[in-house]
Scaffold this active site. Structure first.
Site, PDB file in Angstrom:
ATOM      1  N   ARG A  17       0.903  -1.218  -0.130  1.00 51.96           N
ATOM      2  CA  ARG A  17      -0.116  -0.015  -0.023  1.00 51.96           C
ATOM      3  C   ARG A  17       0.826   1.302   0.021  1.00 51.96           C
ATOM      4  O   ARG A  17       0.949   2.027  -1.037  1.00 51.96           O
ATOM      5  CB  ARG A  17      -0.951  -0.139   1.281  1.00 51.96           C
ATOM      6  CG  ARG A  17      -2.019   0.961   1.006  1.00 51.96           C
ATOM      7  CD  ARG A  17      -1.844   2.436   1.426  1.00 51.96           C
ATOM      8  NE  ARG A  17      -1.151   2.713   2.824  1.00 51.96           N
ATOM      9  CZ  ARG A  17      -0.738   3.844   3.178  1.00 51.96           C
ATOM     10  NH1 ARG A  17      -0.621   4.791   2.404  1.00 51.96           N
ATOM     11  NH2 ARG A  17      -0.021   3.945   4.564  1.00 51.96           N
ATOM     12  N   ASP A  18       1.582   1.288   1.018  1.00 55.14           N
ATOM     13  CA  ASP A  18       2.490   2.776   1.146  1.00 55.14           C
ATOM     14  C   ASP A  18       3.557   2.936   0.328  1.00 55.14           C
ATOM     15  O   ASP A  18       3.938   3.805  -0.506  1.00 55.14           O
ATOM     16  CB  ASP A  18       2.909   2.661   2.709  1.00 55.14           C
ATOM     17  CG  ASP A  18       3.524   4.212   3.029  1.00 55.14           C
ATOM     18  OD1 ASP A  18       3.451   5.244   2.228  1.00 55.14           O
ATOM     19  OD2 ASP A  18       3.811   4.362   4.175  1.00 55.14           O
ATOM     20  N   HIS A 211       6.642   3.844  12.884  1.00 48.56           N
ATOM     21  CA  HIS A 211       6.790   3.938  11.348  1.00 48.56           C
ATOM     22  C   HIS A 211       7.704   5.119  10.750  1.00 48.56           C
ATOM     23  O   HIS A 211       7.208   6.269  10.798  1.00 48.56           O
ATOM     24  CB  HIS A 211       5.252   4.210  10.753  1.00 48.56           C
ATOM     25  CG  HIS A 211       5.187   4.408   9.156  1.00 48.56           C
ATOM     26  ND1 HIS A 211       4.359   3.401   8.468  1.00 48.56           N
ATOM     27  CD2 HIS A 211       5.699   5.172   8.415  1.00 48.56           C
ATOM     28  CE1 HIS A 211       4.546   3.733   7.195  1.00 48.56           C
ATOM     29  NE2 HIS A 211       5.199   4.800   7.140  1.00 48.56           N
ATOM     30  N   HIS A 213      10.527   6.703   8.229  1.00 49.48           N
ATOM     31  CA  HIS A 213      10.932   6.624   6.743  1.00 49.48           C
ATOM     32  C   HIS A 213      12.475   7.374   6.807  1.00 49.48           C
ATOM     33  O   HIS A 213      12.880   7.836   7.834  1.00 49.48           O
ATOM     34  CB  HIS A 213      10.428   8.010   6.181  1.00 49.48           C
ATOM     35  CG  HIS A 213       8.931   7.598   5.575  1.00 49.48           C
ATOM     36  ND1 HIS A 213       8.220   7.945   4.517  1.00 49.48           N
ATOM     37  CD2 HIS A 213       7.966   6.989   6.489  1.00 49.48           C
ATOM     38  CE1 HIS A 213       7.038   7.560   4.389  1.00 49.48           C
ATOM     39  NE2 HIS A 213       6.801   6.913   5.875  1.00 49.48           N
ATOM     40  N   CYS A 244       6.052   9.904   0.769  1.00 50.91           N
ATOM     41  CA  CYS A 244       4.610  10.814   1.010  1.00 50.91           C
ATOM     42  C   CYS A 244       4.507  11.390  -0.083  1.00 50.91           C
ATOM     43  O   CYS A 244       5.420  12.367  -0.580  1.00 50.91           O
ATOM     44  CB  CYS A 244       4.845  11.466   2.521  1.00 50.91           C
ATOM     45  SG  CYS A 244       3.391  12.619   2.735  1.00 50.91           S
ATOM     46  N   ASN A 253      10.017   4.616   2.942  1.00 49.01           N
ATOM     47  CA  ASN A 253       9.968   4.121   4.255  1.00 49.01           C
ATOM     48  C   ASN A 253      11.436   3.130   4.701  1.00 49.01           C
ATOM     49  O   ASN A 253      12.163   2.825   3.636  1.00 49.01           O
ATOM     50  CB  ASN A 253       8.903   2.826   4.524  1.00 49.01           C
ATOM     51  CG  ASN A 253       7.591   3.443   4.325  1.00 49.01           C
ATOM     52  OD1 ASN A 253       6.983   3.777   5.273  1.00 49.01           O
ATOM     53  ND2 ASN A 253       7.053   3.621   3.106  1.00 49.01           N
TER      54      ASN A 253
END
Length: 309
Positions: A17-18, A211, A213, A244, A253
């Site tokens: 997803r990310d 979480h 990055h 992002c 990430n």
């Protein structure tokens, strides 16, 4: 060794997803399914696989239902989807049999939240309060994500109390997990340690998730600091995929394979197969047709036995 350091951690893979949502070229559904299946074979118990945002906003994830219908992972893998608002939740619940968890989100920064979802933080949280209740009523696990928890490119450092006040509101609404996102890579290890010490004290009984990055190269150091503070739940993305969309330049990430490698060398168990994750990242590299940047993908695992898997 830190007296707070867990000897075992849980890692949710968020690349499908990310990671995928930030890829400029459309990834074929077949390839998404193949990569998620490879991650399932690596031992993950939690994978974030889709987002129910409008297809015109993130076209890359428009095939979310087809992906959910076709992936074949072990029965004990918990699949998560992300929803941006009540309309997204309505769409997700139409296929609720295909997943196990739903994540809702907000930015701690007013400016970032406005740019990201075109709402104020209060407007987003009012919707989130309703959504968390609906998700729990459906018998689904609900996680909440707070973006820009460690800093905002528009507003600078975000006050810790503000972030934890939002987290406490999520917990009171019924979220059983709260993830703190370093959305544009602005954390540093000293602050990450202070942050997670405070978050774990403020949120007893809630799964607190880190979480990070790697935008400025401090992702693993920040994860180590969170671990030393007692955090045992992490999110990462294979191949260091992700970033992002707001603003440009916010790169990926921390790489799952690098995070797992670090934990295993420290004797911290993950339940994951590092070689299988590296192989999945190699497959992603082939699918995307470009070189990915994780260190373990380039160098391979440290070549001695480890009992930490």
């Amino acid at each position: 060794m830190s007296t707070h350091r867990p000897d075992r951690v849980h890692i949710r893979e968020v690349g499908p997803r990310d990671g995928f949502q930030n890829e400029p070229e459309r990834i074929a559904t077949d390839n998404k399914v193949r990569l998620i299946n490879a991650l399932g074979r690596a031992g993950f118990k939690r994978i974030e696989v889709a987002s129910f945002v409008r297809p015109d906003v993130i076209p890359q994830l428009a095939d979310r239902v087809q992906v959910l219908e076709r992936i074949d992972v072990p029965d004990d893998v918990s699949l998560m989807v992300l929803v941006p608002n009540s309309r997204g939740l309505d769409n997700a619940l139409k296929v609720r049999h295909l997943f196990h968890e739903i994540a809702v989100f907000v930015s701690a920064s007013e400016t970032h939240n406005k740019k990201n979802v075109n709402r104020t933080v209060d407007e987003t949280m009012a919707d989130n309060d309703v959504m968390v209740g609906r998700i729990r009523a459906e018998g689904l696990r609900c996680a909440a994500v707070i973006a820009t928890s460690f800093g905002c490119p528009y507003e600078g450092r975000i006050e810790l109390k503000r972030v934890l006040d939002i987290a406490e509101r999520f917990a009171e609404a019924g979220a059983t997990e709260i993830g703190f996102g370093d959305t544009t890579g602005m954390a540093n290890p000293a602050y990450a340690g202070e942050f997670f010490t405070a978050a774990l004290e403020r949120l007893p009984g809630v799964e607190v998730t880190a979480h990070f990055h790697n935008t400025r190269g401090q992702g693993l150091a920040n994860a180590f600091a969170a671990l030393e503070a007692g955090c045992s739940s992490f999110e990462s993305s294979f191949g260091e995929l992700g970033g992002c969309p707001v603003p440009a330049g916010s790169t990926g990430n921390i790489a799952t394979e690098d995070l797992v490698s670090m934990f295993h060398e420290m004797g911290v168990a993950t339940g994951l197969s590092l070689p299988a994750i590296i192989e999945a990242a190699r497959e992603a590299q082939s699918v995307l047709g470009r070189t990915l940047t994780s260190h373990s993908l380039i160098a391979g695992p440290v070549n001695w036995p480890s009992s930490a898997a």
